[in-house]
Scaffold this motif. Structure first.
Motif, PDB file in Angstrom:
ATOM      1  N   GLN A 144      37.218  41.946  47.429  1.00 18.95           N
ATOM      2  CA  GLN A 144      37.650  42.655  48.631  1.00 18.95           C
ATOM      3  C   GLN A 144      37.075  42.101  49.938  1.00 18.95           C
ATOM      4  OE1 GLN A 144      39.940  45.684  48.260  1.00 18.95           O
ATOM      5  NE2 GLN A 144      40.100  44.165  46.635  1.00 18.95           N
ATOM      6  N   THR A 179      39.263  41.705  53.293  1.00 19.33           N
ATOM      7  CA  THR A 179      39.129  42.749  54.302  1.00 19.33           C
ATOM      8  C   THR A 179      38.824  42.140  55.663  1.00 19.33           C
ATOM      9  OG1 THR A 179      38.355  44.274  52.592  1.00 19.33           O
ATOM     10  CG2 THR A 179      37.954  44.907  54.864  1.00 19.33           C
ATOM     11  N   GLN A 225      41.988  40.932  57.206  1.00 22.43           N
ATOM     12  CA  GLN A 225      42.760  42.055  57.749  1.00 22.43           C
ATOM     13  C   GLN A 225      42.167  42.563  59.060  1.00 22.43           C
ATOM     14  OE1 GLN A 225      45.581  42.597  56.221  1.00 22.43           O
ATOM     15  NE2 GLN A 225      44.993  41.217  54.573  1.00 22.43           N
ATOM     16  N   VAL A 276      37.275  50.594  51.292  1.00 16.97           N
ATOM     17  CA  VAL A 276      37.119  49.394  50.466  1.00 16.97           C
ATOM     18  C   VAL A 276      35.694  49.281  49.933  1.00 16.97           C
ATOM     19  CG1 VAL A 276      37.183  46.872  50.506  1.00 16.97           C
ATOM     20  CG2 VAL A 276      39.015  48.168  51.579  1.00 16.97           C
ATOM     21  N   GLN A 317      45.337  45.539  48.128  1.00 16.02           N
ATOM     22  CA  GLN A 317      45.333  45.898  49.545  1.00 16.02           C
ATOM     23  C   GLN A 317      46.722  46.165  50.128  1.00 16.02           C
ATOM     24  OE1 GLN A 317      42.677  43.420  51.935  1.00 16.02           O
ATOM     25  NE2 GLN A 317      40.941  44.263  50.832  1.00 16.02           N
ATOM     26  N   LEU A 347      46.860  49.898  51.552  1.00 16.22           N
ATOM     27  CA  LEU A 347      46.054  50.315  52.694  1.00 16.22           C
ATOM     28  C   LEU A 347      46.961  50.661  53.866  1.00 16.22           C
ATOM     29  CD1 LEU A 347      43.156  47.707  52.528  1.00 16.22           C
ATOM     30  CD2 LEU A 347      43.173  50.057  51.676  1.00 16.22           C
TER      31      LEU A 347
END
Length: 438
Positions: A287, A291, A294, A325, A346, A349
């Protein structure tokens, strides 16, 4: 005056730089290391990250040089005792064009992103360490180790878990560092294992992993990962449990401490935090890197537009995601869960509850029209005669009201067209064109 100075050239900083560069935003990206890192480090690219890389123009190279994760093969000594997958391979579909986790060494992901950034006219400035900064109402003055002072409108700290930017801001990094829970990572060469499986040695009875050896795509390298038990002799460790496997060369190695932390602010004035500077995870579920990508994808278009109301939503949206997360990766780590899928890809999300999310579907990933979404603009799905300064397409089948899709692929506004102008003006995004402009 540089508009945005990015500190850190990992996947987060590079994604942000590309996102700004393709919008024509003046930027610099500095990195304290004298040259690009060589270790594999993070290697899993989730489906949502692949959608971002599609939009940024790098997904073809990512897919051509990477691969789907191999099957696991578990051993006792030289005997195979189990085989299986950590994920379920799926076929692409209209709403999920990249359904599978892709393995790609982080050094290569970064190289591909640097090459794309170079195509857009920008280079990472290596060997440029930030030693301090001061901000005021009009901008930020950053000092480099060379003595150079850079004036910028905004500063983004994407400089990792030990972020100098975060520390100087005085932002807390809440959570835990587990000194007694460490992992050894190494890039190795061996000719004694096939490259079609992720090889695992452990004790099923004790639910204990001794080490894993994973082939890296389009290389002759394997990544070895082992819990640190006080003995860092990897050659001896492998010889003890897999005497038929000989490590020929250790190319790179590192020690990883389990960190579970999140910054208590993602924005202080004109300074933002993203990626590991804002949140650090266990490696479970793949992750962390994703992340951070993102974060950058969320922040880039907002910095380009630059209104306060819009910039305020970065912290609101990304802190909520980071908290979720962190909880997920921590749970997977504690359960020693190897499965990957809907929880970790993901795609689910969303920014529900964000000030930017209005209407029944506000905050959801659109999950359609990926080709039409490529680029830097908004997308309006509506049957309308009003002229807007962005692409307008017919509504989706069964759609009620109008849907405004943000540049990052999430629905901002869903409702009656009569409320759209107020929504746009409230964030300083755009407005319907006046008759004289049409």
């Amino acid at each position: 005056m540089t508009h945005v100075l990015i500190v850190g050239s990992g996947p987060t900083g590079l994604t942000l730089a590309i996102e700004l560069a393709r919008r024509g935003v003046d930027l610099r990206i500095v990195e304290k290391s004298p040259e690009p890192p060589t270790g594999v480090r993070g290697k899993g690219l989730q489906p949502r990250t692949l959608e971002v890389f599609d939009d940024l123009g790098v997904v073809d190279e990512i897919l051509a040089t990477g691969r789907e994760y191999p099957s696991l093969r578990s051993y006792q000594g030289d005997q195979v005792i189990w085989e299986g997958r950590m994920d379920e391979l799926r076929e692409p579909s209209a709403d999920v064009p990249y359904p599978n986790l892709i393995m790609q060494p982080q050094w290569r992901t970064e190289q591909i992103l640097r090459d794309r950034l170079a195509e857009l006219g920008h280079e990472v400035e290596f060997g440029a360490e930030v030693t301090g900064f001061e901000q005021d109402a009009d901008g930020v003055t950053v000092t480099l180790g060379s003595g150079e002072r850079i004036r910028c409108a905004y500063l983004v700290g994407a400089d990792g878990g030990r972020s100098v930017v975060r520390k100087q801001l005085g932002v807390g990094f809440v959570g835990d560092t587990f000194e007694d829970e460490r992992m050894l990572l190494a890039d190795i060469r061996t000719g004694d294992l096939d490259r079609e499986h992720w090889h695992v040695w452990g004790s099923p009875a004790e639910q204990k992993i001794y080490f894993t050896i994973c082939p890296l795509p389009n290389t002759d390298i394997f990544q070895l990962v082992a819990p640190y038990t006080g003995d860092d002799d990897l050659i001896a460790l492998v010889a003890e449990h897999a005497p038929h496997v000989r490590i020929e060369e250790i190319l790179w190695r590192s020690e990883y401490r389990v960190n579970i932390r999140m910054a208590d602010r993602f924005r202080v004035g004109r300074v933002f935090l993203a990626g590991d500077a804002a949140h650090v995870h266990t490696p479970a579920g793949g992750q962390g890197l994703n992340t951070g990508v993102q974060d950058a994808y969320n922040l880039g278009w907002k910095l380009a537009i630059g209104t306060e109301a819009l910039l305020d939503t970065y912290e609101d949206e990304r802190m909520a995601v980071a908290a979720h997360v962190l909880g997920l990766s921590t749970r997977l780590y504690r359960e020693q869960a190897n499965k990957r899928g809907d929880d970790t890809n993901q795609l689910g999300l969303a920014y529900l509850g964000s000030p930017l999310s209005v209407g029944e579907r506000g905050g959801e990933r659109l999950g359609a029209l990926f080709a039409e979404q490529r680029g830097t603009g908004f997308l309006l799905l509506a049957d309308t005669e009003t002229k807007y300064p962005f692409t307008v397409l017919p509504p989706l089948d069964g759609q009620e009201g109008v849907i405004l899709v943000r540049p990052d692929g999430y629905i901002g506004y869903h409702g009656d067209e009569s409320g759209l102008s107020a929504y746009l003006s409230g964030f300083g995004i755009a407005a319907p064109l006046a008759d004289a402009e049409r």
